[in-house]
Enzyme design. Structure first.
Site, short mmCIF file in Angstrom:
data_model
loop_
_atom_site.label_atom_id
_atom_site.label_comp_id
_atom_site.label_asym_id
_atom_site.label_seq_id
_atom_site.Cartn_x
_atom_site.Cartn_y
_atom_site.Cartn_z
N LYS A 10 0.85 -1.20 0.00
CA LYS A 10 0.00 0.00 0.00
C LYS A 10 0.88 1.24 0.00
O LYS A 10 2.04 1.22 0.41
CB LYS A 10 -0.95 0.02 1.21
CG LYS A 10 -0.28 0.03 2.59
CD LYS A 10 0.14 1.40 3.10
CE LYS A 10 0.76 1.33 4.48
NZ LYS A 10 1.48 2.56 4.87
N ASP A 137 -2.88 -1.60 9.98
CA ASP A 137 -2.88 -1.67 8.51
C ASP A 137 -3.40 -3.00 7.97
O ASP A 137 -3.61 -3.13 6.77
CB ASP A 137 -1.46 -1.45 7.97
CG ASP A 137 -0.99 -0.02 8.09
OD1 ASP A 137 -1.82 0.86 8.39
OD2 ASP A 137 0.22 0.22 7.90
#
Length: 297
Positions: A10, A137
């Site tokens: 990401k 996350d």
């Protein structure tokens, strides 16, 4: 039988950070974009839990029960009253300790793989709840695409994206500890009022429209000053990328990876070549996003 899951890295196109909470965490407005750099996590029945890893910087990946992939297997097994007797193998391609959620990706990948291997029937909501327990996350690594994360970043709202964005990532010569970066953020913030973190309306609109120039103007990272304070050389990498034609440059998450948004794939390759020649970073990768989250192969 074995099960393999592919899971992406990401980039944070916005990371707004609030003041430290009593529990030591910070409220965030974290806009995630999944990009096409992947780890593959394979789980196979075994006599006991074991983790192996291969790929770039695999020697830096912990292979004990602190590994997020191992923790994911343990958490799911505990909920089902079974032993986490699996061999987890991580084929690593996401930069290690690079602020791109490689460890979180492995946790999400192992969770989906074990859920499939064991046939537990856990719902998406249950898997996301386990992800949130594992780390801030990890839920996004399961979901992928683009999303706004609030709270610690674990409470997600999917975002609309109207196009593909091309990125260049420069990996640094050494790592940065995420807790250390947050501590430095707190130190730098002493004595000033920190506003509540909110997502940028301009940034969300740029994503929805697929407008690369508007996105470049709107990206931000509140942790960047702290990362640069701890790792001043990153400024040279950021400058090299901007000088090579990147539309914008920022530290990715808590760093030390730096991210450069390019106009298109061809521009990304030019920026990547210039960064490789700049001697300001260790390795350089290109990737586009958004891409799907954890996916069974």
């Amino acid at each position: 039988m074995s099960v393999t899951v592919r899971v992406p890295a990401k980039v944070n196109v916005q990371l707004a950070v609030g003041a430290a909470r009593p529990d030591g965490f910070h409220d965030l407005a974290n806009v995630f974009l999944a990009v096409g750099l992947y780890d593959e996590v394979t789980v196979t029945p075994a006599d006991e839990l074991r983790v192996t890893c291969a790929g770039p910087d695999a020697d830096q990946v912990p292979l004990d029960r602190t590994n997020l992939a191992a923790r994911a297997a343990i958490a799911l097994a505990a909920r089902r009253g079974i032993e986490p007797a699996v061999h987890i193998h991580i084929a690593k391609d996401i930069p290690v300790a690079g602020g791109m959620a490689g460890g979180s990706a492995d946790g999400a990948g192992a969770l989906l793989a074990c859920n499939t291997l064991w046939g537990t029937g856990a719902s998406r909501a249950e898997l996301l709840a386990i992800c949130a327990e594992l780390g801030s996350d990890v839920p996004f690594s399961l979901v992928g695409g683009a999303a706004l994360g609030v709270g610690r970043g674990e409470r997600l709202t999917a975002l609309e994206v109207g196009g593909t964005f091309h990125w260049v990532f420069a990996m640094a010569e050494r790592g940065l500890s995420t807790p250390a970066v947050f501590r430095e953020f707190d130190r730098l913030a002493q004595g000033r009022e920190i506003p509540e973190p909110v997502a940028s309306a301009e940034l969300l609109e740029a994503l929805a429209k697929g407008d690369v120039e508007a996105l470049a103007a709107a990206v931000s990272n509140d942790l960047q000053p702290a990362a640069l304070s701890l790792f001043p050389e990153l400024a040279d990498t950021l400058e090299a990328g901007r000088g090579a034609g990147a539309l914008t440059a920022l530290v990715s998450g808590s760093g030390p990876t730096t991210a450069f948004l390019a106009r298109d794939a061809e521009s990304a390759e030019k920026v990547a070549a210039a960064l490789r020649a700049s001697a300001t970073c260790r390795t350089v990768r290109t990737a586009a996003g958004p891409v799907p989250g954890a996916t069974l192969l």
